[in-house]
Design a protein around this motif. Structure first.
Motif, PDB file in Angstrom:
ATOM      1  N   MET A 207     -59.699 -39.367  20.340  1.00  0.00           N
ATOM      2  CA  MET A 207     -59.359 -40.245  19.219  1.00  0.00           C
ATOM      3  C   MET A 207     -60.401 -40.113  18.108  1.00  0.00           C
ATOM      4  O   MET A 207     -60.056 -40.000  16.927  1.00  0.00           O
ATOM      5  N   ILE A 208     -61.664 -40.100  18.495  1.00  0.00           N
ATOM      6  CA  ILE A 208     -62.725 -39.968  17.497  1.00  0.00           C
ATOM      7  C   ILE A 208     -62.614 -38.614  16.794  1.00  0.00           C
ATOM      8  O   ILE A 208     -62.729 -38.508  15.574  1.00  0.00           O
ATOM      9  N   GLY A 209     -62.357 -37.586  17.594  1.00  0.00           N
ATOM     10  CA  GLY A 209     -62.227 -36.250  17.021  1.00  0.00           C
ATOM     11  C   GLY A 209     -61.084 -36.174  16.026  1.00  0.00           C
ATOM     12  O   GLY A 209     -61.228 -35.615  14.923  1.00  0.00           O
ATOM     13  N   TYR A 211     -59.787 -38.575  14.377  1.00  0.00           N
ATOM     14  CA  TYR A 211     -60.113 -39.375  13.208  1.00  0.00           C
ATOM     15  C   TYR A 211     -60.937 -38.568  12.209  1.00  0.00           C
ATOM     16  O   TYR A 211     -60.671 -38.589  11.019  1.00  0.00           O
ATOM     17  N   SER A 212     -61.925 -37.855  12.710  1.00  0.00           N
ATOM     18  CA  SER A 212     -62.790 -37.179  11.736  1.00  0.00           C
ATOM     19  C   SER A 212     -62.190 -35.861  11.275  1.00  0.00           C
ATOM     20  O   SER A 212     -62.713 -35.241  10.358  1.00  0.00           O
TER      21      SER A 212
ATOM     22  N   LEU B 408     -68.166 -47.348  18.877  1.00  0.00           N
ATOM     23  CA  LEU B 408     -67.251 -46.389  18.257  1.00  0.00           C
ATOM     24  C   LEU B 408     -67.884 -45.764  17.020  1.00  0.00           C
ATOM     25  O   LEU B 408     -67.806 -44.555  16.805  1.00  0.00           O
ATOM     26  N   PHE B 411     -70.423 -43.258  18.022  1.00  0.00           N
ATOM     27  CA  PHE B 411     -69.746 -42.040  18.480  1.00  0.00           C
ATOM     28  C   PHE B 411     -69.231 -41.226  17.300  1.00  0.00           C
ATOM     29  O   PHE B 411     -69.355 -40.001  17.264  1.00  0.00           O
ATOM     30  N   MET B 412     -68.635 -41.936  16.346  1.00  0.00           N
ATOM     31  CA  MET B 412     -68.068 -41.236  15.186  1.00  0.00           C
ATOM     32  C   MET B 412     -69.162 -40.505  14.418  1.00  0.00           C
ATOM     33  O   MET B 412     -68.985 -39.366  13.993  1.00  0.00           O
ATOM     34  N   TRP B 415     -70.151 -37.466  16.261  1.00  0.00           N
ATOM     35  CA  TRP B 415     -69.160 -36.404  16.138  1.00  0.00           C
ATOM     36  C   TRP B 415     -69.278 -35.734  14.773  1.00  0.00           C
ATOM     37  O   TRP B 415     -69.253 -34.503  14.661  1.00  0.00           O
ATOM     38  N   ASP B 416     -69.422 -36.554  13.733  1.00  0.00           N
ATOM     39  CA  ASP B 416     -69.548 -35.998  12.385  1.00  0.00           C
ATOM     40  C   ASP B 416     -70.797 -35.141  12.257  1.00  0.00           C
ATOM     41  O   ASP B 416     -70.763 -34.047  11.689  1.00  0.00           O
TER      42      ASP B 416
END
Lengths: 593, 502
Positions: A207-209, A211-212, B408, B411-412, B415-416
């Motif tokens: 989900m995070i992936g 999203y970005s 979250l 985590f975001m 990921w970024d």
């Protein structure tokens, strides 16, 4: 994309799904707030909420457009029925643009079957809970919370919303098993929780992936100043945004990131070169991130289904859970796994779906056989039924993996049919357990003489479950096998031997059911303990009232499959065609890189 | 004799006076400390509520001033005060958070029986620790950083002993010993930096030689910050100190010094990264180091927490794991990373405050000191149990609580950051952080498990008062946790477009 407008103008109708989701939540809140002295009204309140849902569901059923030419849904955001879309979270994240989460719900052919099934199973489970007295306040409020979360899961079209409901099923379930369960309830409940949370962690990464990696073109058009509001964005502007994106001309600070599943399913909305994009696909080792994402989603939902070898929580949870909770677990919660695969993994990563079809099919086949063998070896009737669930949910995976119209229709049909049949099976176990508090198969013999009505119900349920023609299970399994066999010719995803080996599951199913009937119901009348003699009375009126609708539906769907197929097949046809088309395109685009 | 330049001295004085207005809240805080000191001279029984009330008043006034300061910095951007302190929105946000937390701790401490005698001293120490923390988040000078950290530390050592038991004295001593080592390391690192660059001011200046020494100095300094953060490998003191200190003090320790340590670390990470960029040709060793420490903190904190039977020790280890999350946010060093860090810090403070308030309540009302003692609490105190459940769910990081949202965002940003830098350690960190949510579930649920699943031992104890003031306060915190899940932008928007230089 223009804002989704509901197909109906009627006010009540346009909020129908929200009503369906939030009525139980409201009921739960009321029950929590009511003082203790009103304890006897808790279950009435719960019943009221669930009956209201049944009312909503029947409006949904009659108002839903199925059949040829009806709105298809699946990939097409404008073709969902009873859709509602509101902005929920709209947050600037500085130089990374904006984060937007929508309250976006709606049904298509795939989800409506699951919604209807859930409402029905919830009603029956509530009737089965009628005699719960201990800590009634907690029980009925948790029951309604779970109800809310399950329905929410089936109607959510925003990944974040879906995830929220998905997670929200865990806590009520944990407490329902842990407080009202059997002897080893604590172990079973924490095992259930940990397993499922492991699954949802996998889902969360993806989900995070997503999203970005992707944007909402309409909202981005607004942030670029191409339109004044999302509703005013025309297709030209959308195209323009997607072109800008494809050419790398869209500044990051203007991007509006989204969790909307329908927007995420459009490859044109992905930022080229981002981790989950098909253009300039990124690799981890020698595997594209997209395929890893598919695998993660697959594992996450396979735990829920549950597929071998991630199934070990299920027998424990089932054996320890009280009867009504087992009914919900088998009848509805397992379906969230299958549904989640269709709605997210397959829709968002068709390339992964094609690439891993063989493996998905294999997992399905192994589940069918392994579950059946375990059922054959089970001494506890409830454990037998639990393993038969593993076996039957394997068909869902096999049908899905075939990616043929027959197979996927069969998979959904199987989910629906298994929801009814397994509810019935767990109720059957509950009847016995209520009377004697013992579920060992070997402790009973010749029950047919003592409990004729019960025996009839058991025989019907067992025959339905083993796939006898005339019952819904037969239609589902025949469709799955048709699909699996066709797959080797039509799209070469599954080899023929897989379907052939899986047919042994049917044989084994017949074996363990017939053997159980023979051991428990026929032959010399004998009970392990004398005092059971007086406790074993035939079905009561309340119990009949739970079994009858289930039997009727199982037979009805066994004889007239079009009641269900008409609703789902249009969406399924579209789903299968698109997954194959897009999947092939994306596979090419990834391998070119 | 050296000639004194009167004119430049006058100019300096004028500048000091102008800048005075920017540290007005701190002046107020100092005068609060003095007043509390004077109040301590009054007979103990009488002044207990009086001095608490006055201190609370001061704290509220300081908080209001910080509110104005926040708006001010939001408008004008970053301000540097004589090269010692730096004022920006992020710092003011944290200062406000610290002040409010301290006010809550003062309220919680009203019931502490061990405080009857020494309430004046207690309040002085608490305010001093707060002052130190407030200076920590603003400091932009090695000396200032060192002094403010020591200010927090010394006050904390004394506060640990305020349970006046053998255990609490022992805990205080352990704290001092560890603190002394960490502070020595940090000071040595700072002296290396000073020796090589010739300046105490923050900011990197190229050096002609001793590059390796400079990196070594950075690592030593890191040690001091990690000590405040209670992160691996400088975490060992936390469980003992948390267990030994009175519960409200533990609540303070778990929030204020830790988040202040985080802020300092963020400030310095920028410098460390610059050192890396210039000396090691762009290899971001600091990122790797921080990410590794984050993974270790997560693993160690979570795995040790599983075996704890004392709720405060459990929260201490969980706090180490949370430090891991904070470190993860720092390792992701990006705009989003810093903002998610601020978000995380606020949520963490709310969660921990609520958790410790409930532990405190369980302790003084039901005599609960071990996790097993929570048996059957749901029957005695259904409302308190429900609050406890929600707080534990939030600490685990499950929806629908802001604990989930905070994780979250971290985590975001990871990921970024991975997408942008391609450093695979960040991906591993993400994986470990996610898996740790699972382990966290296991031990956080232990308390609700006893509360709900186990039958009560005896019926003798008092029934819950329907709505005590503590419950109301915790309920407000819990409502915040729920609200910020559904509308995270209400907090996050404060951090957007705001000026910060971290």
């Amino acid at each position: 994309m223009a804002r989704c407008e509901s197909l109906n103008d009627n006010d009540m109708i346009s909020f129908l799904l929200s009503l369906l989701v939030f009525t139980p939540l409201l009921g739960a809140l009321l029950i929590v707030l009511l003082p203790k002295k009103w304890a006897s009204s808790y279950k009435l309140l719960a019943l009221l909420a669930v009956l209201f849902q049944v009312g909503c569901a029947s409006i949904l059923y009659t108002g839903f457009e199925g059949g040829e030419g009806s709105p298809k849904g699946v990939f097409d955001g404008n073709a969902f029925q009873f859709a509602e879309k509101y902005n929920w979270i709209d947050m600037s994240v500085g130089n990374l643009g904006k984060l937007s989460i929508d309250y976006h719900i709606g049904v298509d052919g795939i989800s409506i079957s699951m919604v209807l099934l859930s409402v029905l199973v919830m009603l029956i489970a509530l009737v089965a809970s009628w005699r719960v007295q201990e800590k009634a306040k907690g029980y009925f409020s948790l029951f309604l919370l779970l109800n809310s979360a399950v329905i929410g899961c089936f109607v959510a079209l925003d990944f974040f919303l879906f995830y929220l409901f998905f997670e929200f099923m865990l806590l009520p379930m944990y407490f329902l098993i842990g407080i009202w369960g059997g002897e080893r309830r604590e172990y079973a409940s924490i095992k259930f929780f940990l397993y499922t949370l492991l699954g949802s962690v996998f889902i969360l990464v993806v989900m995070i992936g997503l999203y970005s990696s992707a944007i909402d073109p309409a909202a981005t058009a607004v942030s670029l100043g191409l339109a004044t509001s999302e509703a005013a964005v025309d297709p030209m502007a959308l195209r323009q945004v997607q072109d800008l994106l494809a050419n790398g001309l869209l500044p990051a600070s203007k991007m509006v990131h989204t969790f909307d599943i329908l927007l995420l399913s459009d490859a044109d909305n992905y930022i080229p070169g981002s981790l989950l994009s098909t253009i300039d696909a990124q690799y981890f080792g020698d595997m594209p991130f997209r395929w890893i994402a598919f695998l993660l989603l697959f594992i996450g939902f396979a735990i829920k289904i549950p597929a071998v070898p991630l199934h070990t929580w299920l027998p424990d949870a089932h054996v320890e859970a009280p009867t009504p909770i087992s009914v919900i677990l088998a009848g509805v919660l397992l379906k969230v796994g299958g549904y989640g695969l269709i709605r997210t993994a397959y829709t968002l990563f068709p390339d992964g779906a094609l690439y891993f079809a063989w493996w998905v099919g294999l997992v399905g086949m192994v589940s069918i056989l392994y579950g059946a063998f375990n059922a054959l070896a089970s001494k506890d009737l409830k454990r037998l039924v639990a393993y038969s669930s593993v076996s039957h949910m394997g068909f869902v995976l096999l049908g899905l993996a075939s990616l043929t119209a027959e197979g996927v229709n069969g998979a959904i049909y199987q989910m629906f049919s298994h929801g009814l049949i397994s509810s019935m099976l767990f109720l059957i176990v509950g009847v016995l357990y209520d009377r004697t508090h013992d579920r060992s198969i070997e402790n009973y013999s010749g029950l047919a003489a003592k409990m004729p009505g019960y025996t009839v119900v058991v025989v019907i349920a067992f025959f339905a479950s083993l796939g006898l023609p005339g019952f819904s299970g037969f239609i589902a399994e025949i469709l799955v096998f048709l699909g699996a066999f066709k797959s080797s010719v039509a799209n070469a995803l599954l080899p023929k031997w897989m379907a052939i080996v899986a047919t042994f599951g049917l044989l084994l199913g017949a074996a363990y059911y017939l053997w159980t009937i023979q051991r428990m119901f026929f032959g010399q009348y004998h009970l392990r303990k004398k005092e059971w003699e007086s406790q074993l009375v035939d079905l009561s009126a309340r119990e009949w009232s739970m079994f009858m609708p289930l039997i009727l539906l199982i037979v009805l769907l066994g004889i007239f499959p079009h009641f269900l197929l008409e609703m789902i097949s249009e969406s399924v046809g579209y789903f299968v065609a698109r997954v194959q088309d897009i999947g092939l395109q994306q596979l090419k685009s990834i391998s070119i890189n | 004799m050296k000639h004194i330049d009167i004119e430049s001295l006058g100019l300096k004085l004028e500048r000091i006076l102008t800048y005075g207005q920017y540290i007005l809240p701190e002046f107020l805080l100092v005068s609060g400390i003095l007043v509390a000191l004077l109040l301590a001279l009054l007979p103990a029984e009488k002044n207990r509520y009086l001095s608490s009330a006055i201190v609370l008043l001061v704290l509220v006034a300081v908080a209001v001033l910080y509110g104005f300061q926040w708006v001010d910095t939001y408008r004008t951007g970053v301000k540097s005060l004589l090269g010692m302190l730096r004022l920006h929105t992020a710092a003011v946000t944290l200062k406000l958070l610290f002040t409010l937390t301290t006010a809550a701790v003062v309220l919680l401490s009203l019931r502490l029986s061990s405080l009857r005698q020494y309430v004046g001293e207690y309040l002085v120490l608490l305010l001093t620790a707060l002052l130190g923390a407030v200076l920590m988040v603003m400091s932009s000078n090695l000396l200032m950083t060192y002094l403010s950290i020591e200010m927090v530390s010394i006050a904390s050592y004394a506060l640990t002993g305020f349970a006046f038991t053998k255990k609490s004295a022992e805990g205080g001593l352990k704290y001092i010993l560890f603190g002394a080592v960490a502070s020595g390391l940090m000071l040595y690192g700072m002296s290396l930096h000073y020796g090589l660059t010739g300046s105490l001011e923050l900011g990197f200046r190229a050096v002609s030689e001793g590059e390796l020494l400079l990196s070594f100095g950075s690592i030593l300094m890191l040690g001091g910050f990690l000590f405040k953060l209670a992160a691996v490998p400088f975490h060992v003191w936390a469980p003992d100190v948390y267990e030994a200190a009175p519960t409200p003090v533990t609540a303070f320790f778990s929030i204020v010094p830790k988040i202040a340590g985080m802020a300092v670390l963020v400030t310095y990470t920028r410098i460390f990264l610059e050192v890396d960029m210039l000396l090691l040709s762009g290899q971001e060793t600091v990122r790797t180091l921080l990410a590794t420490l984050a993974i270790l903190s997560l693993l160690l904190g979570n795995f040790s927490a599983i075996w704890q039977s004392d709720p405060k020790r459990l929260l201490a280890y969980s706090g180490i794991a949370h430090s891991g999350f904070l470190l993860a946010g720092i390792a992701a060093f990006s705009h989003l990373g810093i903002k998610s860090l601020l978000f995380y810090a606020v949520i963490y403070a709310i969660m921990n405050l609520a958790a410790f308030a409930l532990l405190h309540w369980a302790e003084y009302r039901y005599g609960i000191r071990r996790i097993e003692d929570f048996k059957g609490l749901s029957q005695k105190a259904p409302f308190g149990s429900l609050l406890l459940l929600v707080v534990m769910v939030a600490l685990t990081g499950l929806p629908p609580t802001a604990g989930f949202t905070a994780k979250l965002f971290v985590f975001m940003s990871l990921w970024d950051a991975y997408g942008q830098t391609g450093e695979s350690i960040l991906l591993w960190l993400l994986v470990f952080a996610l898996v740790n949510t699972l382990i966290a579930l296991f031990y956080y649920l232990k308390i609700p498990y006893f509360v709900y699943f186990k039958p009560m031992k005896d019926n003798g104890q008092a029934q819950e008062k329907p709505l005590s003031s503590l419950h109301m306060a915790v309920m407000v915190l819990v409502l915040f946790l729920l609200m910020l899940f559904f509308k995270p932008e209400w907090l996050m928007d404060f951090f957007n477009n705001a000026s910060f230089v971290f």
